[in-house]
Design an enzyme around this catalytic site. Structure first.
Site, mmCIF file in Angstrom:
data_model
loop_
_atom_site.group_PDB
_atom_site.id
_atom_site.type_symbol
_atom_site.label_atom_id
_atom_site.label_comp_id
_atom_site.label_asym_id
_atom_site.label_seq_id
_atom_site.Cartn_x
_atom_site.Cartn_y
_atom_site.Cartn_z
ATOM 1 N N SER A 118 -3.678 17.726 11.208
ATOM 2 C CA SER A 118 -2.876 16.624 10.659
ATOM 3 C C SER A 118 -2.287 15.764 11.767
ATOM 4 O O SER A 118 -1.505 14.866 11.514
ATOM 5 C CB SER A 118 -1.743 17.187 9.801
ATOM 6 O OG SER A 118 -0.937 18.052 10.584
ATOM 7 N N ASN A 160 6.826 25.655 8.842
ATOM 8 C CA ASN A 160 7.171 25.215 7.480
ATOM 9 C C ASN A 160 8.536 24.537 7.448
ATOM 10 O O ASN A 160 8.741 23.546 6.760
ATOM 11 C CB ASN A 160 7.181 26.405 6.523
ATOM 12 C CG ASN A 160 5.815 27.066 6.438
ATOM 13 O OD1 ASN A 160 4.844 26.549 7.004
ATOM 14 N ND2 ASN A 160 5.730 28.198 5.766
ATOM 15 N N THR A 172 11.224 -16.065 -22.643
ATOM 16 C CA THR A 172 10.828 -14.741 -23.114
ATOM 17 C C THR A 172 9.405 -14.905 -23.625
ATOM 18 O O THR A 172 9.044 -15.983 -24.099
ATOM 19 C CB THR A 172 11.724 -14.208 -24.258
ATOM 20 O OG1 THR A 172 11.568 -15.083 -25.387
ATOM 21 C CG2 THR A 172 13.190 -14.159 -23.872
ATOM 22 N N HIS A 173 8.609 -13.889 -23.504
ATOM 23 C CA HIS A 173 7.184 -13.964 -23.875
ATOM 24 C C HIS A 173 6.495 -15.141 -23.194
ATOM 25 O O HIS A 173 5.544 -15.712 -23.740
ATOM 26 C CB HIS A 173 6.999 -14.092 -25.399
ATOM 27 C CG HIS A 173 7.822 -13.139 -26.195
ATOM 28 N ND1 HIS A 173 7.366 -11.902 -26.583
ATOM 29 C CD2 HIS A 173 9.101 -13.229 -26.651
ATOM 30 C CE1 HIS A 173 8.313 -11.280 -27.264
ATOM 31 N NE2 HIS A 173 9.385 -12.056 -27.302
ATOM 32 N N SER A 230 -8.343 -21.666 1.420
ATOM 33 C CA SER A 230 -9.598 -21.119 0.912
ATOM 34 C C SER A 230 -10.705 -21.480 1.898
ATOM 35 O O SER A 230 -10.693 -22.551 2.487
ATOM 36 C CB SER A 230 -9.896 -21.726 -0.461
ATOM 37 O OG SER A 230 -11.290 -21.719 -0.711
ATOM 38 N N ASN A 266 -2.835 -21.219 -1.161
ATOM 39 C CA ASN A 266 -2.657 -20.065 -2.047
ATOM 40 C C ASN A 266 -1.482 -19.164 -1.646
ATOM 41 O O ASN A 266 -1.233 -18.979 -0.456
ATOM 42 C CB ASN A 266 -3.937 -19.227 -2.048
ATOM 43 C CG ASN A 266 -5.125 -20.014 -2.577
ATOM 44 O OD1 ASN A 266 -4.981 -20.841 -3.475
ATOM 45 N ND2 ASN A 266 -6.288 -19.767 -1.998
ATOM 46 N N GLU A 286 0.836 -12.408 -3.660
ATOM 47 C CA GLU A 286 -0.160 -11.643 -4.428
ATOM 48 C C GLU A 286 -0.345 -10.257 -3.824
ATOM 49 O O GLU A 286 -0.555 -9.271 -4.535
ATOM 50 C CB GLU A 286 -1.496 -12.397 -4.448
ATOM 51 C CG GLU A 286 -1.440 -13.667 -5.298
ATOM 52 C CD GLU A 286 -2.632 -14.593 -5.031
ATOM 53 O OE1 GLU A 286 -3.750 -14.113 -4.828
ATOM 54 O OE2 GLU A 286 -2.419 -15.814 -5.019
ATOM 55 N N TYR A 320 5.443 27.798 0.755
ATOM 56 C CA TYR A 320 4.552 26.866 1.452
ATOM 57 C C TYR A 320 3.071 27.081 1.152
ATOM 58 O O TYR A 320 2.576 28.212 1.150
ATOM 59 C CB TYR A 320 4.761 26.952 2.983
ATOM 60 C CG TYR A 320 3.975 25.873 3.693
ATOM 61 C CD1 TYR A 320 4.474 24.580 3.813
ATOM 62 C CD2 TYR A 320 2.683 26.119 4.172
ATOM 63 C CE1 TYR A 320 3.747 23.569 4.400
ATOM 64 C CE2 TYR A 320 1.951 25.108 4.770
ATOM 65 C CZ TYR A 320 2.491 23.835 4.886
ATOM 66 O OH TYR A 320 1.750 22.831 5.459
ATOM 67 N N GLN A 353 0.768 19.449 3.322
ATOM 68 C CA GLN A 353 0.483 18.562 4.458
ATOM 69 C C GLN A 353 0.093 17.164 3.990
ATOM 70 O O GLN A 353 0.263 16.188 4.713
ATOM 71 C CB GLN A 353 -0.647 19.183 5.290
ATOM 72 C CG GLN A 353 -0.999 18.442 6.543
ATOM 73 C CD GLN A 353 -1.873 19.292 7.438
ATOM 74 O OE1 GLN A 353 -1.417 20.273 8.015
ATOM 75 N NE2 GLN A 353 -3.144 18.944 7.543
ATOM 76 N N LYS A 364 2.424 13.444 3.660
ATOM 77 C CA LYS A 364 2.878 12.447 4.630
ATOM 78 C C LYS A 364 2.213 11.087 4.478
ATOM 79 O O LYS A 364 2.881 10.049 4.536
ATOM 80 C CB LYS A 364 2.713 12.980 6.043
ATOM 81 C CG LYS A 364 3.901 13.816 6.459
ATOM 82 C CD LYS A 364 3.588 14.758 7.549
ATOM 83 C CE LYS A 364 3.714 16.216 7.254
ATOM 84 N NZ LYS A 364 3.261 16.777 6.022
HETATM 85 N N1 ARG Z 1 1.103 20.398 9.294
HETATM 86 C C1 ARG Z 1 1.837 21.136 8.320
HETATM 87 C C2 ARG Z 1 2.359 20.198 7.221
HETATM 88 O O1 ARG Z 1 2.330 19.037 7.437
HETATM 89 C C3 ARG Z 1 2.996 21.807 9.006
HETATM 90 C C4 ARG Z 1 3.317 23.143 8.480
HETATM 91 C C5 ARG Z 1 2.168 24.039 8.709
HETATM 92 N N2 ARG Z 1 2.428 25.365 8.325
HETATM 93 C C6 ARG Z 1 1.471 26.249 8.216
HETATM 94 N N3 ARG Z 1 1.802 27.428 7.894
HETATM 95 N N4 ARG Z 1 0.207 25.955 8.413
HETATM 96 O O2 ARG Z 1 2.752 20.639 6.170
#
Ligand code: ARG
Length: 457
Positions: A22, A109, A154-155, A276, A284, A289, A316, A321, A324
């Site tokens: 990650s 964790n 309205t509408h 355009s 535009n 948009e 956990y 993961q 994020k």
């Molecule tokens: N990269 C993990 C996450 O974003 C961090 C925690 C990982 N823990 C584990 N036991 N593999 O959640």
């Protein structure tokens, strides 16, 4: 060998490494990860796991690592999965054995929970500042045109006349609620997770209270198993941002429609428009948009998170993961959208003539005319029916209500008097409205004043 490789009989398959890593996403959290580790080292010294010299060594090395990352000299690789393992491995590389003591009683964790909570609090505070600036620019526009009235719809059909300022304030109050939701999300994230271990806490006497204070949290998380997989604060933030985006999207929609040639209420300056590649005449409102379009993606960030969590076994699981990307995405879209909207509001030009022309048609004073009859004693349903009949007549003769002479009006009802024309005068209507929160000039002036105070406090 991996920090966790002790019992493994063979190295990890590189495909698994790439698939589970990650680091590309969570390296963004490095400053918070290091802050957390520095506080943790200090705490370990306080409880006698580290000597003062060891703590100093660790803290100095962590600060160097931070600088290596900031200056782009740090080498990231999927082999080390995430930001936590990268920092720890580099620490050991730099100071050897001592570095191996830092992770005492600690789990990734809780580290990831800490990093995201700290990051989120900062990001949301920034978004709150941006939002307050946007709210200020809305107040300014409302103030500048406080004597202007426009049709309210309205509408998408003309309904009743409203002060332009009241219309602007309608969005202001949406954003004010968004601000409250953002503050709530900040307070939800404001619980310190370190010391809860992987899921069970620790036999090592981790001083959680020291960590809380040192890392600027207002309280501790309460249950170690809950802490490991609690992402409610991520949901709260993404929900607050989704609602905010819905409001921005609706405002975008209004600005787009009202600035069309067909409406000609507003005009957006060229610097905020795009052209355009084929049609030479086009200007535009692409930015607006895109606010509307990206709102869809922020809403889907919220959905992704809800679905991610809904069937997780307790504590956990690595699924977490995946929280994020949607969170980071929602934060970045919200931040940029708010500031684009501020540009648009500040740059918005108001076409008084277009707006005032639109007030002339559509029987926009019909409701007030019925209210006039009610004030003279007619039951509302009858007044409604009578004004409907009068409008039918106007329709037939292709005239507006104001064009009717008093004797013509009197032929519909003896309750009509000369003072009826006041009830059909747009200026008088917005002056006569009495209800708190209603579309009246006085209300706008008072609210602008009150909200100025709110924003500056
Ligand atoms: N990269 C993990 C996450 O974003 C961090 C925690 C990982 N823990 C584990 N036991 N593999 O959640």
């Amino acid at each position: 060998m991996k920090p966790w490789g002790g019992r493994f009989l063979e190295p990890t398959d590189p495909q698994i490494e790439d698939f589970t890593a990650s680091i590309e996403i969570d390296k963004r959290l490095f400053a918070y990860d290091i802050m957390g580790s520095i506080a943790y080292a200090e705490m370990l010294e306080r409880i006698g796991i580290l000597s003062e010299a060891e703590r100093k060594k660790i803290v100095k090395a962590l600060e160097e690592i931070k600088e290596e990352i900031e200056t782009g000299r740090f080498k990231f690789s999927n082999e080390l999965e995430d930001i936590h393992m990268h920092v720890e491995r580099r620490l050991v590389e730099k100071i050897g054995e001592t570095g191996n003591k830092l992770h005492t009683g600690r789990s990734r964790n809780e580290q990831i929970s800490l990093d995201v909570r700290m990051f989120l609090k900062d990001e949301l505070r920034e978004i709150e500042c941006e939002l307050v600036r946007l709210m200020g620019s809305i107040l300014e526009k409302a103030e500048k045109y406080k004597d202007l009235s426009m049709p309210g719809y309205t509408h998408m059909r003309k309904a009743q006349i409203v002060p332009f300022g009241h219309y602007m304030l309608s969005f202001y109050y949406m954003f004010k609620r968004d601000r409250e939701r953002i503050k709530l999300a900040i307070s939800q994230a404001d619980a310190m997770p370190l010391g809860t271990g992987a899921l069970a806490g620790s036999t090592i006497p981790i001083d959680r209270e020291y960590l809380r204070e040192r890392l600027g949290f207002s309280r501790l998380t309460e249950n170690s198993m809950d802490t490991a997989s609690d992402r409610d604060f991520v949901l709260d933030a993404t929900y607050a941002l989704s609602v905010l985006m819905v409001h921005l999207s609706r405002l975008s929609e209004d600005l787009i429609i009202f600035s069309t040639e067909e409406f000609s209420f507003f005009r957006l300056p060229d610097r905020l428009l795009t052209g355009s590649s084929l049609m030479p005449h086009k200007k535009n409102p692409d930015a607006l948009e895109l606010i509307r379009g990206r709102t869809a993606r922020v809403i889907s960030d919220l959905f992704s998170l809800l679905v991610l969590l809904k069937a997780l076994p307790s504590t956990y699981n690595r699924d977490l993961q995946e929280d994020k990307e949607p969170l980071f995405h929602a934060l970045s879209v919200a931040k940029s959208s708010i500031s684009i909207m501020r540009l648009c509001i500040e740059g918005l030009e108001i076409n008084r003539e277009g707006i005032e022309n639109a007030l002339k048609t559509g029987y926009i004073e019909a409701t007030e005319l019925a209210e006039y009859l009610v004030l003279k004693g007619l039951p509302f349903r009858e007044a409604h029916r009578l004004v409907g009949t009068i409008i039918k007549e106007c329709d037939r003769r292709k005239i507006s209500l104001k064009d009717l002479q008093i004797n013509e009006l009197k032929s519909f009802s003896s309750l009509f008097d000369e003072d009826v024309y006041e009830f059909m005068d747009p200026l008088m209507i917005v002056k006569k409205r009495m209800t708190y929160g209603g579309a009246s000039y006085d209300g706008v002036v008072k609210q602008i004043e009150e909200e100025r105070v709110y924003l500056s406090s």
